[in-house]
Design an enzyme around this catalytic site. Sequence first.
Site, short mmCIF file in Angstrom:
data_model
loop_
_atom_site.label_atom_id
_atom_site.label_comp_id
_atom_site.label_asym_id
_atom_site.label_seq_id
_atom_site.Cartn_x
_atom_site.Cartn_y
_atom_site.Cartn_z
N PRO A 26 0.84 -1.20 0.00
CA PRO A 26 0.00 0.00 0.00
C PRO A 26 0.88 1.25 0.00
O PRO A 26 1.75 1.40 0.85
CB PRO A 26 -0.81 -0.13 1.29
CG PRO A 26 -0.01 -1.06 2.15
CD PRO A 26 0.72 -1.98 1.24
N LEU A 27 0.64 2.11 -0.96
CA LEU A 27 1.45 3.31 -1.13
C LEU A 27 0.55 4.52 -1.32
O LEU A 27 -0.14 4.63 -2.34
CB LEU A 27 2.36 3.18 -2.37
CG LEU A 27 3.43 2.09 -2.33
CD1 LEU A 27 3.97 1.84 -3.73
CD2 LEU A 27 4.55 2.48 -1.39
N ALA A 59 -3.87 3.51 1.25
CA ALA A 59 -4.79 3.61 2.38
C ALA A 59 -5.97 4.50 2.04
O ALA A 59 -5.82 5.57 1.45
CB ALA A 59 -4.05 4.17 3.60
N GLN A 101 -6.94 -1.13 1.74
CA GLN A 101 -6.41 -0.85 3.07
C GLN A 101 -7.26 0.20 3.76
O GLN A 101 -7.50 1.29 3.23
CB GLN A 101 -4.96 -0.37 3.00
CG GLN A 101 -4.31 -0.36 4.39
CD GLN A 101 -2.91 0.21 4.39
OE1 GLN A 101 -2.72 1.37 4.04
NE2 GLN A 101 -1.94 -0.58 4.81
N HIS A 178 -5.15 -1.23 8.58
CA HIS A 178 -3.87 -0.55 8.77
C HIS A 178 -3.68 -0.25 10.26
O HIS A 178 -4.23 0.71 10.79
CB HIS A 178 -3.87 0.73 7.95
CG HIS A 178 -2.52 1.37 7.79
ND1 HIS A 178 -1.40 0.97 8.48
CD2 HIS A 178 -2.11 2.40 6.99
CE1 HIS A 178 -0.37 1.72 8.12
NE2 HIS A 178 -0.77 2.59 7.22
N ALA A 180 -0.55 0.06 11.58
CA ALA A 180 0.89 0.32 11.61
C ALA A 180 1.19 1.81 11.47
O ALA A 180 0.29 2.65 11.37
CB ALA A 180 1.56 -0.45 10.46
N TYR A 183 -0.53 5.39 12.93
CA TYR A 183 -1.89 5.86 12.72
C TYR A 183 -2.78 5.40 13.88
O TYR A 183 -2.30 4.83 14.85
CB TYR A 183 -2.39 5.46 11.33
CG TYR A 183 -1.56 6.13 10.24
CD1 TYR A 183 -1.61 7.51 10.08
CD2 TYR A 183 -0.71 5.40 9.41
CE1 TYR A 183 -0.84 8.15 9.11
CE2 TYR A 183 0.06 6.03 8.44
CZ TYR A 183 0.00 7.41 8.30
OH TYR A 183 0.77 8.04 7.35
N ARG A 230 -1.97 -5.12 9.24
CA ARG A 230 -0.60 -4.64 9.08
C ARG A 230 -0.09 -4.06 10.40
O ARG A 230 -0.75 -3.23 11.03
CB ARG A 230 -0.54 -3.56 8.00
CG ARG A 230 0.87 -3.15 7.62
CD ARG A 230 0.84 -1.93 6.71
NE ARG A 230 1.94 -1.91 5.79
CZ ARG A 230 2.35 -0.82 5.14
NH1 ARG A 230 1.73 0.34 5.31
NH2 ARG A 230 3.36 -0.88 4.30
N GLY A 320 7.27 -1.86 -2.14
CA GLY A 320 6.72 -0.52 -2.26
C GLY A 320 7.47 0.31 -3.27
O GLY A 320 7.10 0.41 -4.44
#
Length: 365
Positions: A26-27, A59, A101, A178, A180, A183, A230, A320
Amino acid sequence: MSSSPQLLSPFTFGDLTLKNRVVLAPLTRARAGVERLPNALMAEYYAQRSSAGLLISEAAVVSEQGIGWQNSPGIYNDAQTEAWKQVTQAVHDRDSKIFLQLWHCGRASHSSFRADESLPVSASAIAISNDHIHTPTGKHPYETPRALETDEVAAVVEDYRRAAERAKAAGFDGVEIHAANGYLIDQFLQSKTNQRTDRYGGSLENRYRFLGEIVAAVITVFPSDRVGVRLAPNGIYNDMGSPDYRETFTYAAQQLNALNLGYLHVMDGLAIGFHNLGEPMTLNEFRSVFSGPLMGNCGYTQETAEAAIASGNADLIAFGRPFISNPDLVERFAHDWPLAPEAPLEVWYAFDEKGYADFPAYQAS
């Protein structure tokens, strides 16, 4: 020829079979515009990278409260749900799978992102220190967030469940939660940012509770084996890093192990920083407490990815930065073609096609 699993071999989890073990990480690329709507340019970007066995979307915020990034996509209204369909269709047309995500930025946000100028929320009223955030009104220091009240947490959990429903309606094969990179969920997990005294703070059990409730809500929408989580045990991004990181993330992985998840996505690499509070946690540590599919991420090369899979420590590897400038990364791996130079930082979060969907596939001379 080795009989060990290889990076380009198929992999099955639950009822999904991936054509290889390469995952598009995810970018956040900030191409969704101010309305946070996926668009044809984004569909092209994901289609170009669909030789990966699994794509994890950038995300997508689950609510307006969760916004913390300019021009990032959302998954909280009907227009966004409908707009994502062009992305999932483009990926499915190229015989790949895609997970969405789910994201809430928590304190990694600013009041100027919201029409009512409400403060960001977090586990506790602790600001990100020594950093600034880019917002619609310019660059600002991070604000001290407002701690979510105990009776507000359920509504945030419900935002994740509704977002999962929208992801399903938009055609996603599953979702990744998400938890990680500093956040909101990570802010609840880690003792550095969680100084609560209610049932969501203090003990490992209490700090994990928010993530546990979100997973429980999401798996009422998708089967558990279509849900990933994640974690980032070693990272400093968004001013993270807690002295009890090893106990925290071991406990979280143990709890998640009981849920028959599709995979656990661990940011085990140190390419974007390490908190230096002890030895970094490795995939091998997570393998000892998590028996389901494990995904490694951050700084992997083809060679180190092959080694992680051959050792049995990883089943999947997410890439990534290499995928930004190499839309045909899988083909380059398969044919031993050289990789294009890494894309410069200034195009990562630009708002147009330049540095996004304009990287060429490899051309043999």
